[in-house]
Design a protein around this motif. Structure first.
Motif, PDB file in Angstrom:
ATOM      1  N   THR A   1       4.625  28.622 -16.667  1.00  0.00           N
ATOM      2  CA  THR A   1       5.828  28.488 -15.845  1.00  0.00           C
ATOM      3  C   THR A   1       6.795  27.527 -16.541  1.00  0.00           C
ATOM      4  N   PRO A   2       8.065  27.932 -16.686  1.00  0.00           N
ATOM      5  CA  PRO A   2       9.043  27.008 -17.284  1.00  0.00           C
ATOM      6  C   PRO A   2       9.149  25.714 -16.466  1.00  0.00           C
ATOM      7  N   LYS A   3       9.454  24.627 -17.149  1.00  0.00           N
ATOM      8  CA  LYS A   3       9.453  23.301 -16.517  1.00  0.00           C
ATOM      9  C   LYS A   3      10.306  23.245 -15.257  1.00  0.00           C
ATOM     10  N   LYS A   4      11.556  23.693 -15.347  1.00  0.00           N
ATOM     11  CA  LYS A   4      12.463  23.622 -14.196  1.00  0.00           C
ATOM     12  C   LYS A   4      11.912  24.416 -13.021  1.00  0.00           C
ATOM     13  N   GLU A   5      11.398  25.598 -13.312  1.00  0.00           N
ATOM     14  CA  GLU A   5      10.832  26.445 -12.258  1.00  0.00           C
ATOM     15  C   GLU A   5       9.579  25.801 -11.651  1.00  0.00           C
ATOM     16  N   ALA A   6       8.741  25.207 -12.498  1.00  0.00           N
ATOM     17  CA  ALA A   6       7.524  24.545 -12.011  1.00  0.00           C
ATOM     18  C   ALA A   6       7.890  23.380 -11.096  1.00  0.00           C
ATOM     19  N   LEU A   7       8.889  22.587 -11.497  1.00  0.00           N
ATOM     20  CA  LEU A   7       9.337  21.469 -10.658  1.00  0.00           C
ATOM     21  C   LEU A   7       9.867  21.970  -9.322  1.00  0.00           C
ATOM     22  N   ASN A   8      10.712  22.993  -9.366  1.00  0.00           N
ATOM     23  CA  ASN A   8      11.286  23.545  -8.137  1.00  0.00           C
ATOM     24  C   ASN A   8      10.210  24.135  -7.229  1.00  0.00           C
TER      25      ASN A   8
ATOM     26  N   VAL B   1       2.579  19.890 -11.634  1.00  0.00           N
ATOM     27  CA  VAL B   1       3.671  20.537 -12.365  1.00  0.00           C
ATOM     28  C   VAL B   1       3.227  20.827 -13.800  1.00  0.00           C
ATOM     29  N   SER B   2       2.549  19.871 -14.406  1.00  0.00           N
ATOM     30  CA  SER B   2       2.052  20.038 -15.771  1.00  0.00           C
ATOM     31  C   SER B   2       1.090  21.220 -15.862  1.00  0.00           C
ATOM     32  N   LYS B   3       0.225  21.375 -14.862  1.00  0.00           N
ATOM     33  CA  LYS B   3      -0.714  22.511 -14.844  1.00  0.00           C
ATOM     34  C   LYS B   3       0.038  23.836 -14.782  1.00  0.00           C
ATOM     35  N   MET B   4       1.081  23.887 -13.933  1.00  0.00           N
ATOM     36  CA  MET B   4       1.868  25.119 -13.829  1.00  0.00           C
ATOM     37  C   MET B   4       2.529  25.450 -15.170  1.00  0.00           C
TER      38      MET B   4
ATOM     39  N   LEU C   1       0.831  -1.209   0.000  1.00  0.00           N
ATOM     40  CA  LEU C   1       0.000   0.000   0.000  1.00  0.00           C
ATOM     41  C   LEU C   1       0.867   1.262   0.000  1.00  0.00           C
ATOM     42  N   ASP C   2       1.994   1.197   0.722  1.00  0.00           N
ATOM     43  CA  ASP C   2       2.915   2.341   0.737  1.00  0.00           C
ATOM     44  C   ASP C   2       3.452   2.629  -0.660  1.00  0.00           C
ATOM     45  N   VAL C   3       3.830   1.590  -1.381  1.00  0.00           N
ATOM     46  CA  VAL C   3       4.369   1.756  -2.734  1.00  0.00           C
ATOM     47  C   VAL C   3       3.301   2.348  -3.651  1.00  0.00           C
ATOM     48  N   ILE C   4       2.097   1.805  -3.578  1.00  0.00           N
ATOM     49  CA  ILE C   4       1.004   2.328  -4.405  1.00  0.00           C
ATOM     50  C   ILE C   4       0.743   3.793  -4.044  1.00  0.00           C
ATOM     51  N   GLY C   5       0.755   4.104  -2.756  1.00  0.00           N
ATOM     52  CA  GLY C   5       0.543   5.482  -2.314  1.00  0.00           C
ATOM     53  C   GLY C   5       1.611   6.427  -2.834  1.00  0.00           C
ATOM     54  N   GLU C   6       2.864   5.975  -2.832  1.00  0.00           N
ATOM     55  CA  GLU C   6       3.950   6.805  -3.357  1.00  0.00           C
ATOM     56  C   GLU C   6       3.777   7.053  -4.851  1.00  0.00           C
ATOM     57  N   LEU C   7       3.384   6.020  -5.577  1.00  0.00           N
ATOM     58  CA  LEU C   7       3.147   6.179  -7.012  1.00  0.00           C
ATOM     59  C   LEU C   7       2.032   7.190  -7.262  1.00  0.00           C
ATOM     60  N   ILE C   8       0.950   7.051  -6.542  1.00  0.00           N
ATOM     61  CA  ILE C   8      -0.183   7.969  -6.697  1.00  0.00           C
ATOM     62  C   ILE C   8       0.244   9.401  -6.374  1.00  0.00           C
ATOM     63  N   SER C   9       0.973   9.580  -5.287  1.00  0.00           N
ATOM     64  CA  SER C   9       1.434  10.923  -4.892  1.00  0.00           C
ATOM     65  C   SER C   9       2.301  11.553  -5.971  1.00  0.00           C
ATOM     66  N   ASN C  10       3.214  10.772  -6.510  1.00  0.00           N
ATOM     67  CA  ASN C  10       4.093  11.292  -7.557  1.00  0.00           C
ATOM     68  C   ASN C  10       3.323  11.610  -8.835  1.00  0.00           C
ATOM     69  N   MET C  11       2.315  10.823  -9.138  1.00  0.00           N
ATOM     70  CA  MET C  11       1.501  11.099 -10.328  1.00  0.00           C
ATOM     71  C   MET C  11       0.703  12.384 -10.150  1.00  0.00           C
ATOM     72  N   TYR C  12       0.121  12.580  -8.968  1.00  0.00           N
ATOM     73  CA  TYR C  12      -0.579  13.837  -8.705  1.00  0.00           C
ATOM     74  C   TYR C  12       0.396  15.009  -8.757  1.00  0.00           C
ATOM     75  N   GLY C  13       1.608  14.808  -8.281  1.00  0.00           N
ATOM     76  CA  GLY C  13       2.626  15.854  -8.346  1.00  0.00           C
ATOM     77  C   GLY C  13       2.937  16.239  -9.784  1.00  0.00           C
ATOM     78  N   ALA C  14       3.075  15.239 -10.650  1.00  0.00           N
ATOM     79  CA  ALA C  14       3.358  15.505 -12.061  1.00  0.00           C
ATOM     80  C   ALA C  14       2.214  16.264 -12.716  1.00  0.00           C
ATOM     81  N   ILE C  15       0.993  15.941 -12.336  1.00  0.00           N
ATOM     82  CA  ILE C  15      -0.160  16.656 -12.889  1.00  0.00           C
ATOM     83  C   ILE C  15      -0.129  18.119 -12.446  1.00  0.00           C
TER      84      ILE C  15
END
Length: 91
Positions: free
Chosen positions: A72-79, A64-67, A48-62
């Motif tokens: 917002t430039p990619k590097k700046e959005a990630l930071n 960053v993509s919105k920014m 469940l922890d692994v699945i949760g980490e994957l989900i969290s990272n996917m939401y994070g990417a979404i």
């Protein structure tokens, strides 16, 4: 005790590139699939922890993509995103 979910910048960066090259719908559908898997009663806490980490990272990417779509430039959005995450962990 459950481990804290960790956002991993290299994973978020890779997923953000995937979203740029494809479509965020793939990631959203994967999140839905992973969320459905969390309901399997026989899963261990570690799984469940692994699945949760994957989900969290996917939401994070979404996020960053919105920014990036807002200009917002990619590097700046990630930071900026990682600063928000680290700030919320410290609080």
């Amino acid at each position: 005790m459950t481990k804290q979910k960790i956002m991993k910048l290299p994973v978020i960066k890779h997923l953000t590139t995937f979203i740029e090259e494809n479509d965020q719908d793939y990631v959203l559908e994967t999140i839905e699939t992973l969320e459905a898997l969390t309901e399997v009663p026989s899963l261990k806490d570690e799984e469940l922890d692994v699945i949760g980490e994957l989900i969290s990272n996917m939401y994070g990417a979404i996020e960053v993509s919105k920014m990036m779509k807002e200009g917002t430039p990619k590097k700046e959005a990630l930071n900026n995103f990682m600063q928000r995450v680290l700030g919320s962990i410290d609080n």
